[in-house]
Design a protein around this motif. Structure first.
Motif, mmCIF file in Angstrom:
data_model
loop_
_atom_site.group_PDB
_atom_site.id
_atom_site.type_symbol
_atom_site.label_atom_id
_atom_site.label_comp_id
_atom_site.label_asym_id
_atom_site.label_seq_id
_atom_site.Cartn_x
_atom_site.Cartn_y
_atom_site.Cartn_z
ATOM 1 N N SER A 129 -18.741 -47.328 -77.417
ATOM 2 C CA SER A 129 -19.164 -48.632 -76.903
ATOM 3 C C SER A 129 -19.834 -48.510 -75.543
ATOM 4 C CB SER A 129 -17.969 -49.592 -76.827
ATOM 5 O OG SER A 129 -16.963 -49.074 -75.974
ATOM 6 N N GLU A 130 -19.391 -47.564 -74.721
ATOM 7 C CA GLU A 130 -20.017 -47.342 -73.415
ATOM 8 C C GLU A 130 -21.421 -46.774 -73.579
ATOM 9 O OE1 GLU A 130 -16.028 -46.399 -70.764
ATOM 10 O OE2 GLU A 130 -16.937 -44.765 -71.928
ATOM 11 N N VAL A 131 -21.593 -45.893 -74.549
ATOM 12 C CA VAL A 131 -22.920 -45.328 -74.805
ATOM 13 C C VAL A 131 -23.879 -46.436 -75.230
ATOM 14 C CG1 VAL A 131 -24.241 -43.704 -76.219
ATOM 15 C CG2 VAL A 131 -21.977 -43.060 -75.360
ATOM 16 N N LYS A 132 -23.427 -47.301 -76.143
ATOM 17 C CA LYS A 132 -24.278 -48.419 -76.586
ATOM 18 C C LYS A 132 -24.645 -49.325 -75.416
ATOM 19 C CE LYS A 132 -22.781 -48.818 -81.357
ATOM 20 N NZ LYS A 132 -22.105 -49.647 -82.363
ATOM 21 N N GLU A 133 -23.677 -49.612 -74.587
ATOM 22 C CA GLU A 133 -23.872 -50.510 -73.450
ATOM 23 C C GLU A 133 -24.838 -49.924 -72.415
ATOM 24 O OE1 GLU A 133 -21.047 -51.437 -69.718
ATOM 25 O OE2 GLU A 133 -20.176 -51.926 -71.666
ATOM 26 N N LYS A 134 -24.802 -48.630 -72.221
ATOM 27 C CA LYS A 134 -25.561 -47.995 -71.150
ATOM 28 C C LYS A 134 -26.874 -47.352 -71.617
ATOM 29 C CE LYS A 134 -21.279 -47.117 -68.653
ATOM 30 N NZ LYS A 134 -21.412 -48.051 -67.592
ATOM 31 N N ALA A 135 -27.148 -47.411 -72.906
ATOM 32 C CA ALA A 135 -28.360 -46.788 -73.449
ATOM 33 C C ALA A 135 -29.607 -47.487 -72.911
ATOM 34 C CB ALA A 135 -28.347 -46.850 -74.973
ATOM 35 N N ASN A 136 -30.626 -46.695 -72.662
ATOM 36 C CA ASN A 136 -31.927 -47.216 -72.243
ATOM 37 C C ASN A 136 -32.823 -47.331 -73.470
ATOM 38 O OD1 ASN A 136 -31.600 -47.137 -69.266
ATOM 39 N ND2 ASN A 136 -31.303 -44.968 -69.671
ATOM 40 N N ARG A 137 -33.642 -48.363 -73.477
ATOM 41 C CA ARG A 137 -34.559 -48.600 -74.592
ATOM 42 C C ARG A 137 -35.982 -48.393 -74.100
ATOM 43 N NH1 ARG A 137 -37.649 -52.714 -77.041
ATOM 44 N NH2 ARG A 137 -37.335 -52.863 -79.292
ATOM 45 N N ARG A 138 -36.770 -47.749 -74.929
ATOM 46 C CA ARG A 138 -38.180 -47.547 -74.605
ATOM 47 C C ARG A 138 -39.010 -47.880 -75.832
ATOM 48 N NH1 ARG A 138 -41.281 -41.977 -72.836
ATOM 49 N NH2 ARG A 138 -43.288 -42.951 -72.552
ATOM 50 N N GLU A 139 -40.092 -48.567 -75.611
ATOM 51 C CA GLU A 139 -41.012 -48.852 -76.696
ATOM 52 C C GLU A 139 -42.390 -48.370 -76.286
ATOM 53 O OE1 GLU A 139 -42.457 -52.527 -79.551
ATOM 54 O OE2 GLU A 139 -40.702 -52.780 -78.256
ATOM 55 N N LYS A 140 -42.980 -47.555 -77.144
ATOM 56 C CA LYS A 140 -44.305 -47.012 -76.873
ATOM 57 C C LYS A 140 -45.072 -46.942 -78.192
ATOM 58 C CE LYS A 140 -46.706 -43.141 -74.760
ATOM 59 N NZ LYS A 140 -46.596 -41.826 -74.135
ATOM 60 N N ASP A 141 -46.247 -47.507 -78.187
ATOM 61 C CA ASP A 141 -47.095 -47.518 -79.386
ATOM 62 C C ASP A 141 -46.355 -48.097 -80.594
ATOM 63 O OD1 ASP A 141 -49.127 -46.295 -77.881
ATOM 64 O OD2 ASP A 141 -48.384 -44.285 -78.398
ATOM 65 N N GLY A 142 -45.542 -49.119 -80.350
ATOM 66 C CA GLY A 142 -44.809 -49.781 -81.423
ATOM 67 C C GLY A 142 -43.575 -49.039 -81.900
ATOM 68 N N ARG A 143 -43.269 -47.911 -81.295
ATOM 69 C CA ARG A 143 -42.082 -47.136 -81.682
ATOM 70 C C ARG A 143 -40.993 -47.303 -80.631
ATOM 71 N NH1 ARG A 143 -44.057 -41.246 -82.794
ATOM 72 N NH2 ARG A 143 -41.812 -40.998 -82.820
ATOM 73 N N VAL A 144 -39.787 -47.551 -81.093
ATOM 74 C CA VAL A 144 -38.635 -47.755 -80.207
ATOM 75 C C VAL A 144 -37.798 -46.478 -80.171
ATOM 76 C CG1 VAL A 144 -36.497 -49.071 -79.890
ATOM 77 C CG2 VAL A 144 -38.566 -50.226 -80.679
ATOM 78 N N SER A 145 -37.332 -46.125 -78.999
ATOM 79 C CA SER A 145 -36.397 -45.007 -78.874
ATOM 80 C C SER A 145 -35.340 -45.363 -77.829
ATOM 81 C CB SER A 145 -37.119 -43.718 -78.486
ATOM 82 O OG SER A 145 -37.716 -43.848 -77.230
ATOM 83 N N TYR A 146 -34.178 -44.787 -78.005
ATOM 84 C CA TYR A 146 -33.062 -44.992 -77.082
ATOM 85 C C TYR A 146 -32.655 -43.645 -76.501
ATOM 86 C CZ TYR A 146 -32.620 -49.661 -79.024
ATOM 87 O OH TYR A 146 -32.866 -50.939 -79.398
ATOM 88 N N TRP A 147 -32.215 -43.665 -75.266
ATOM 89 C CA TRP A 147 -31.786 -42.461 -74.567
ATOM 90 C C TRP A 147 -30.855 -42.872 -73.440
ATOM 91 C CZ3 TRP A 147 -33.249 -42.312 -69.414
ATOM 92 C CH2 TRP A 147 -34.227 -43.229 -69.052
ATOM 93 N N MET A 148 -30.163 -41.888 -72.885
ATOM 94 C CA MET A 148 -29.282 -42.131 -71.748
ATOM 95 C C MET A 148 -29.562 -41.065 -70.700
ATOM 96 S SD MET A 148 -25.180 -42.762 -71.656
ATOM 97 C CE MET A 148 -24.952 -41.478 -72.832
ATOM 98 N N GLY A 149 -29.922 -41.518 -69.509
ATOM 99 C CA GLY A 149 -30.238 -40.602 -68.425
ATOM 100 C C GLY A 149 -29.003 -39.909 -67.873
ATOM 101 N N SER A 150 -29.230 -38.764 -67.261
ATOM 102 C CA SER A 150 -28.116 -37.979 -66.722
ATOM 103 C C SER A 150 -27.355 -38.728 -65.628
ATOM 104 C CB SER A 150 -28.611 -36.633 -66.205
ATOM 105 O OG SER A 150 -29.608 -36.822 -65.225
ATOM 106 N N VAL A 151 -28.021 -39.588 -64.860
ATOM 107 C CA VAL A 151 -27.302 -40.336 -63.819
ATOM 108 C C VAL A 151 -26.320 -41.330 -64.431
ATOM 109 C CG1 VAL A 151 -29.103 -40.070 -62.071
ATOM 110 C CG2 VAL A 151 -29.151 -42.051 -63.575
ATOM 111 N N THR A 152 -26.512 -41.661 -65.700
ATOM 112 C CA THR A 152 -25.607 -42.586 -66.389
ATOM 113 C C THR A 152 -24.361 -41.871 -66.899
ATOM 114 O OG1 THR A 152 -27.497 -43.936 -67.043
ATOM 115 C CG2 THR A 152 -25.446 -44.278 -68.245
ATOM 116 N N TYR A 153 -24.533 -40.703 -67.512
ATOM 117 C CA TYR A 153 -23.366 -40.009 -68.072
ATOM 118 C C TYR A 153 -22.716 -39.035 -67.101
ATOM 119 C CZ TYR A 153 -26.244 -35.839 -69.098
ATOM 120 O OH TYR A 153 -27.050 -34.734 -69.008
ATOM 121 N N ASP A 154 -23.483 -38.479 -66.170
ATOM 122 C CA ASP A 154 -22.941 -37.485 -65.233
ATOM 123 C C ASP A 154 -22.256 -38.194 -64.070
ATOM 124 O OD1 ASP A 154 -22.333 -35.354 -63.599
ATOM 125 O OD2 ASP A 154 -24.318 -34.430 -63.725
#
Length: 133
Positions: free
Chosen positions: A89-114
């Motif tokens: 649930s923490e990963v879902k809450e803290k995930a970053n969303r990016r949309e580029k050229d109509g494609r969506v991706s999710y990621w979590m930066g190191s400052v979030t998990y570290d």
């Protein structure tokens, strides 16, 4: 190799805490490890993300891929592993969303998990050799 190292490092740590661990098939989607206590009365599903350095964690194109009870992120896995234990649930809450050229991706930066609250916080999962879970 990085993925295997992180997976088996996590299995090792969980075993030290009294959990019986079973890695799932490496090409299966979903959780990477099933851990259960000595009585077989408590099960934990764990996803492992392994990194060779302090990179962001790729999640994919949907937050639906975040399943199980815990995420264990292991960075510098081939040198000196650092593990970060987060609730799904923490990963879902803290995930970053990016949309580029109509494609969506999710990621979590190191400052979030570290963060200290997640670093080597194996106690968040609990012990498999305790009577109560």
């Amino acid at each position: 190799i990085v993925g295997n190292a992180g997976l088996y490092y996590t299995c090792y740590q969980l075993s030290r805490m009294g959990w019986n661990v079973m890695p799932t098939s490496r090409n299966a989607r979903g959780i990477d490890i099933v851990a259960y206590n000595n009585k077989g009365s408590c099960f934990k599903g764990i996803q492992v993300k392994s990194l060779s350095n302090r990179d962001p964690v790729p999640i994919g194109n949907s937050l639906d891929k975040i399943i199980g009870d815990f995420w264990v992120i292991v960075n510098y896995v081939l040198e000196k592993p650092n593990a970060f234990i987060m609730l799904s649930s923490e990963v879902k809450e803290k995930a970053n969303r990016r949309e580029k050229d109509g494609r969506v991706s999710y990621w979590m930066g190191s400052v979030t998990y570290d963060r200290d609250e997640y670093r080597e916080a194996w106690d968040r999962i609990g012990r498999g050799d305790k009577e109560e879970q």
